[in-house]
Design a protein around this motif. Structure first.
Motif, PDB file in Angstrom:
ATOM      1  N   PRO A 375       0.831  -1.217   0.000  1.00 16.06           N
ATOM      2  CA  PRO A 375       0.000   0.000   0.000  1.00 16.06           C
ATOM      3  C   PRO A 375       0.863   1.262   0.000  1.00 16.06           C
ATOM      4  N   GLU A 376       0.853   1.963  -1.094  1.00 15.94           N
ATOM      5  CA  GLU A 376       1.794   3.060  -1.347  1.00 15.94           C
ATOM      6  C   GLU A 376       1.643   4.216  -0.366  1.00 15.94           C
ATOM      7  N   TYR A 377       0.420   4.725  -0.187  1.00 11.09           N
ATOM      8  CA  TYR A 377       0.239   5.879   0.692  1.00 11.09           C
ATOM      9  C   TYR A 377       0.561   5.514   2.135  1.00 11.09           C
ATOM     10  N   PHE A 378       0.031   4.395   2.587  1.00 11.93           N
ATOM     11  CA  PHE A 378       0.245   3.979   3.973  1.00 11.93           C
ATOM     12  C   PHE A 378       1.737   3.887   4.284  1.00 11.93           C
ATOM     13  N   LYS A 379       2.500   3.280   3.396  1.00 10.82           N
ATOM     14  CA  LYS A 379       3.925   3.097   3.644  1.00 10.82           C
ATOM     15  C   LYS A 379       4.709   4.402   3.523  1.00 10.82           C
ATOM     16  N   GLY A 380       4.125   5.386   2.818  1.00 12.11           N
ATOM     17  CA  GLY A 380       4.828   6.648   2.618  1.00 12.11           C
ATOM     18  C   GLY A 380       4.516   7.710   3.657  1.00 12.11           C
ATOM     19  N   MET A 381       3.632   7.437   4.607  1.00  7.96           N
ATOM     20  CA  MET A 381       3.302   8.440   5.631  1.00  7.96           C
ATOM     21  C   MET A 381       4.543   8.737   6.472  1.00  7.96           C
ATOM     22  N   SER A 382       4.977   9.988   6.419  1.00  9.10           N
ATOM     23  CA  SER A 382       6.251  10.350   7.063  1.00  9.10           C
ATOM     24  C   SER A 382       6.087  11.250   8.276  1.00  9.10           C
ATOM     25  N   ASP A 383       4.851  11.613   8.608  1.00  7.67           N
ATOM     26  CA  ASP A 383       4.636  12.543   9.717  1.00  7.67           C
ATOM     27  C   ASP A 383       3.859  11.893  10.855  1.00  7.67           C
ATOM     28  N   CYS A 384       4.097  10.617  11.062  1.00 11.04           N
ATOM     29  CA  CYS A 384       3.370   9.891  12.111  1.00 11.04           C
ATOM     30  C   CYS A 384       4.069  10.046  13.461  1.00 11.04           C
ATOM     31  N   LEU A 385       3.316   9.870  14.513  1.00 10.35           N
ATOM     32  CA  LEU A 385       3.902   9.830  15.852  1.00 10.35           C
ATOM     33  C   LEU A 385       4.726   8.558  16.025  1.00 10.35           C
ATOM     34  N   SER A 386       4.220   7.463  15.464  1.00  7.12           N
ATOM     35  CA  SER A 386       4.928   6.184  15.541  1.00  7.12           C
ATOM     36  C   SER A 386       4.357   5.258  14.481  1.00  7.12           C
ATOM     37  N   ARG A 387       5.165   4.320  14.030  1.00  2.12           N
ATOM     38  CA  ARG A 387       4.704   3.320  13.087  1.00  2.12           C
ATOM     39  C   ARG A 387       5.614   2.097  13.197  1.00  2.12           C
ATOM     40  N   GLY A 388       5.197   1.005  12.552  1.00  2.00           N
ATOM     41  CA  GLY A 388       6.047  -0.180  12.566  1.00  2.00           C
ATOM     42  C   GLY A 388       5.257  -1.444  12.327  1.00  2.00           C
ATOM     43  N   LYS A 389       5.928  -2.568  12.475  1.00  2.00           N
ATOM     44  CA  LYS A 389       5.278  -3.861  12.379  1.00  2.00           C
ATOM     45  C   LYS A 389       4.383  -4.058  13.605  1.00  2.00           C
ATOM     46  N   LEU A 390       3.276  -4.734  13.374  1.00  2.00           N
ATOM     47  CA  LEU A 390       2.365  -5.043  14.470  1.00  2.00           C
ATOM     48  C   LEU A 390       2.210  -6.557  14.526  1.00  2.00           C
ATOM     49  N   TYR A 391       2.668  -7.163  15.595  1.00  2.00           N
ATOM     50  CA  TYR A 391       2.581  -8.612  15.742  1.00  2.00           C
ATOM     51  C   TYR A 391       1.243  -8.960  16.385  1.00  2.00           C
ATOM     52  N   VAL A 392       0.415  -9.679  15.638  1.00  2.00           N
ATOM     53  CA  VAL A 392      -0.959  -9.962  16.044  1.00  2.00           C
ATOM     54  C   VAL A 392      -1.098 -11.432  16.434  1.00  2.00           C
ATOM     55  N   SER A 393      -2.241 -11.763  17.021  1.00  2.00           N
ATOM     56  CA  SER A 393      -2.507 -13.138  17.462  1.00  2.00           C
ATOM     57  C   SER A 393      -3.607 -13.782  16.641  1.00  2.00           C
ATOM     58  N   ALA A 394      -3.690 -13.411  15.391  1.00  2.00           N
ATOM     59  CA  ALA A 394      -4.693 -13.987  14.497  1.00  2.00           C
ATOM     60  C   ALA A 394      -4.070 -14.151  13.127  1.00  2.00           C
ATOM     61  N   TYR A 395      -4.504 -15.197  12.421  1.00  2.00           N
ATOM     62  CA  TYR A 395      -4.041 -15.417  11.053  1.00  2.00           C
ATOM     63  C   TYR A 395      -5.195 -15.970  10.233  1.00  2.00           C
ATOM     64  N   GLY A 396      -5.536 -15.294   9.150  1.00  2.00           N
ATOM     65  CA  GLY A 396      -6.604 -15.755   8.274  1.00  2.00           C
ATOM     66  C   GLY A 396      -8.000 -15.518   8.804  1.00  2.00           C
ATOM     67  N   GLY A 397      -8.140 -15.162  10.064  1.00  2.00           N
ATOM     68  CA  GLY A 397      -9.434 -14.935  10.710  1.00  2.00           C
ATOM     69  C   GLY A 397      -9.204 -14.671  12.187  1.00  2.00           C
ATOM     70  N   GLY A 398     -10.298 -14.562  12.942  1.00  2.00           N
ATOM     71  CA  GLY A 398     -10.160 -14.300  14.374  1.00  2.00           C
ATOM     72  C   GLY A 398     -10.000 -12.830  14.703  1.00  2.00           C
ATOM     73  N   THR A 399     -10.688 -11.984  13.931  1.00  2.00           N
ATOM     74  CA  THR A 399     -10.607 -10.533  14.088  1.00  2.00           C
ATOM     75  C   THR A 399     -10.788 -10.073  15.525  1.00  2.00           C
ATOM     76  N   ALA A 400     -11.759 -10.659  16.215  1.00  2.00           N
ATOM     77  CA  ALA A 400     -12.103 -10.188  17.558  1.00  2.00           C
ATOM     78  C   ALA A 400     -10.940 -10.300  18.526  1.00  2.00           C
ATOM     79  N   ASN A 401     -10.044 -11.242  18.313  1.00  2.00           N
ATOM     80  CA  ASN A 401      -8.916 -11.392  19.229  1.00  2.00           C
ATOM     81  C   ASN A 401      -7.923 -10.251  19.094  1.00  2.00           C
ATOM     82  N   THR A 402      -7.778  -9.708  17.880  1.00  2.00           N
ATOM     83  CA  THR A 402      -6.892  -8.562  17.698  1.00  2.00           C
ATOM     84  C   THR A 402      -7.481  -7.329  18.378  1.00  2.00           C
TER      85      THR A 402
END
Length: 736
Positions: A375-402
């Motif tokens: 995603p071009e815009y998302f990756k190019g945002m340069s004025d954020c307070l913080s950004r990075g990888k987000l390690y989640v506990s769901a894969y392929g489904g399980g939205t509510a757990n995130t």
């Protein structure tokens, strides 16, 4: 079409077998017994189902599987309709002049074989290579299934109907497992049973329920099992030879078998005693190697949260206080934190959190061998307070757990595999961001453009302290993409909330646009992104990346409007999990790395925290800070200067030794990852600190969720207790 033709021919032969049986009965001056008709009709109905399902294109075109299934079903139907002839031949094999000394011996042998075929009917649809199973686990599953079927057989006085029904139900479960694996790359877990309404709500959206050749083989195995049970029932004593003693013995042995299975699965610890474990980072492999039932039972036994060793309420409170004090004396006393606190107290900015459905950057998979850059815009945002990888506990489904991890600061890593807190636990007193902002005088709104009952959200959001919950009724006229409400439509709703309410607000937006499946063919031509992966086209991948492109455009438009807004706003944007298919690329293209790093790639998305004003104490240059979802809420509160609870302070301090943790693994301060279930014995200082932090976190989380552990399960499910306030917008749910 080939399968349809073969099945129709099979149906004709089945009908002819019924006619043959009718003629045979008339020749002997009798009628076909009702139970014989019932047995034959069951197999004919299965055949008719396959004919219809294949006729609408939902059965894989495979000649061999279609032939095998129809030969078996026609043969089984013949045995059912011609029960009298089968009975005559079966009885000739037992007794003094037969090959077997006693009908009971034959029945036992038939039950054993029927149990094995029932296991195949369960496993084969999804577990295509049964030889990959551990032999002892296969024997255990065989024993469990056979014992239950034999118990039912004896309780009903050596009649095979109920036992055959068990075999059929197991096969249906096997088919369900096949589709769940196909759509989510995850097996059915005990927690899924508490979210059936959510599964049903999305089951018809974007999925193609095509039966594979292995599903047909599994059905053939189930049919063989059912017919063997029918023959076993034929061998029961004639009415004149049945005694009250025999009835009591059958009943007693049958009940003993059922009770034995119940005792076995409840009293024997599958995890520790039998070493049957569902590895969170690769649950499918656990199910394939250990079998569906042993793995499912192991998961069910561990669904109750483990109480940390030597846990006490007082000790947990002391641990939280120690970590919170460490924060207050360290980062909490810095000038930047003081400046942010002062600004927040004066300004009270609106906080918008967007958990974007299945938003992830698949360029991490070697750009998909297609030059895909994400995603071009998302990756190019340069004025954020913080950004990075987000390690989640769901894969392929399980939205509510995130969303649970983000809102509460608790980690699924401490709750075991296959657990969904929203549908299982009592969360009425659980600390969370909504209640926290509400206590600060904020208006709190949750929104999700789908059914309010999904994942029990209507009740959980009430418990969490949201003032309002905007669900699908509030998006009746909204723009849709592939039949789902777009991201942009939810952003427009947020802008409407900001325009009509000048109070500070905490808005939690759970989007729906990018939900699976990804083979709908409903993406408009002008929105399609077509990749060539190693020279080949993958329609599911293309639909998914096209959706992410639309999410990226919507985010750019939304941030642009907020930038021009004359009020202070904070935005937290993150993805809940990856889609179900990257595991194929991960295993194919990343072969020379440690297992923990390999698996964690599947369990990560990305996040940004952005503000439309200069936040005091922050340079706002998109500092990269990779973390896990459970730490994201505390990170938000720290950055914007909002008051932090002792638990959030403790979590922030905890990150010095353990920067991230999810259900798949955890990492130390040097960025080294370890799989859940592994333990670092000894090790260097960083590893020892991480192990200490991990143990302390388990204690603190147990305290936050369960206090003394007496009342852990939710008291209410999917209630209709919510009322509609006439002062609210039409369809809006009022959280009492």
């Amino acid at each position: 079409m080939l399968v349809t033709v073969i099945t129709c021919v099979g149906l004709v032969l089945t009908a002819l077998s019924a006619v043959s049986a009718l003629r045979f009965a008339r020749t002997g001056g009798t009628r076909i017994p009702a139970n014989a008709i019932a047995w034959g009709v069951v197999f004919a109905l299965l055949q008719a189902f396959i004919a219809i399902w294949s006729g609408i294109g939902l059965v894989e075109s495979d000649l061999l599987s279609a032939l095998v299934l129809n030969v078996v079903l026609t043969g089984c139907a013949w045995a059912g309709f011609n029960r009298a002839r089968v009975s005559e031949r079966a009885l000739a094999l037992v007794g003094p002049e037969g090959r077997l000394p006693h009908p009971l011996v034959a029945s036992v042998l038939l039950l054993l074989v029927a149990g094995f075929f029932a296991v195949l009917g369960l496993e084969v649809p999804s577990n295509h290579d049964i030889t990959w199973m551990y032999p002892l686990c296969l024997m255990l599953e065989w024993a469990l299934v056979t014992a239950v079927m034999a118990g039912a057989f004896l309780i009903f006085q050596r009649r095979g109907g109920i036992s055959a029904g068990i075999a059929l139900v197991l096969h249906v479960i096997g088919i369900a497992e096949y589709f769940v694996v196909l759509f989510k790359s995850m097996p059915i877990t005990p927690g899924d049973l508490t979210a059936l309404s959510t599964a049903a709500a999305v089951a018809g959206t974007g999925y193609s329920y095509t039966l594979s050749a292995f599903c047909l083989y599994g059905m053939a195995c189930a049919a063989v099992s059912m017919t063997l049970l029918q023959v076993a029932g034929i061998l029961r004593p004639e009415r004149s030879r049945r005694t009250r003693r025999g009835l009591v013995v059958n009943l007693a042995v049958g009940l003993a078998l059922i009770a034995g299975v119940a005792a076995h699965v409840t009293l024997i610890d599958y995890y520790h005693t039998l070493n049957i474990q569902v590895y969170t980072w690769r649950p499918l492999e656990s199910y394939y190697r250990q079998g569906f039932l042993p793995s499912f039972i192991s998961g069910a036994q561990t669904i109750r949260p483990p109480r940390p060793d030597d846990y006490t309420v007082e000790g947990a409170e002391e641990t939280i206080e120690e970590y919170a004090t460490a924060y207050d004396e360290g980062a909490g006393s810095s000038e930047s934190r003081a400046a942010a606190e002062s600004q927040f107290s004066e300004e009270q900015p609106t906080v918008i959190t967007i958990m974007n459905e299945t938003f992830s950057d698949l360029s991490i998979y070697q750009q998909l061998h297609a030059g895909y850059t994400g995603p071009e815009y998302f990756k190019g945002m340069s004025d954020c307070l913080s950004r990075g990888k987000l390690y989640v506990s769901a894969y392929g489904g399980g939205t509510a757990n995130t969303e649970y991890e983000f809102l509460t600061g608790n980690s699924m890593a401490n709750l075991g595999s296959g657990v969904y807190p929203y549908t299982i636990y009592n969360l009425q007193d659980t600390e969370n961001l909504a209640a926290q902002f509400k206590d600060l005088g904020y208006d709190t709104v949750a929104m999700h453009p789908n059914h309010a009952t999904n994942w029990n959200r209507e009740n959980v959001y009430e418990d969490f302290g949201f003032d309002r919950f905007l669900s699908i009724e509030d998006f009746q006229d909204a723009e849709t993409l592939r039949g789902m409400v777009t991201d942009q439509a939810t952003y427009d709703k947020i802008l409407e909330l900001l325009d009509t309410n000048s109070n500070p607000q905490f808005i939690f937006d759970v989007t729906m646009q990018n939900h699976s499946g990804y083979n709908t063919g409903l993406m408009p031509y002008d929105k399609q992104l077509n990749l060539s992966i190693d020279g080949m086209t993958n329609s599911e991948v293309n639909e998914y990346v096209s959706l992410i492109q639309e999410s990226d455009r919507a985010l750019e438009n939304f941030i642009g409007q907020l930038s021009r807004l004359d009020r202070k706003v904070i935005v937290v944007f993150f993805g809940d999990h990856q889609p179900f298919f990257p595991s194929t690329f991960n295993d194919l293209w990343f072969t020379d790395e440690d297992e923990a790093t390999h698996q964690e790639r599947l369990w990560q998305t990305d996040y940004v925290i952005w503000a439309n004003y200069d936040v005091a104490g922050n340079d706002q240059t998109s500092e990269v800070d990779d973390l896990s979802t459970n730490f994201l809420g505390a990170k938000l509160m720290e950055l914007i200067g909002a008051p932090m609870s002792d638990y959030q302070k403790a979590l922030t301090s905890l990150r010095d030794a353990m920067p991230a943790i999810n259900s798949a693994g955890y990492c130390d301060a040097q960025g080294r990852w370890y799989l859940t279930g592994s333990s670092v014995e000894g090790g260097d200082a960083a590893q020892q600190a991480m192990e200490q932090a991990r143990g302390d976190y388990a204690v603190m989380e147990y305290y936050q969720m369960f206090y003394d552990g007496r009342d852990i399960y939710t008291k209410r499910y999917q209630s209709a207790a919510n009322e509609t306030d006439p002062n609210l917008a039409p369809g809006t749910t009022k959280i009492k």
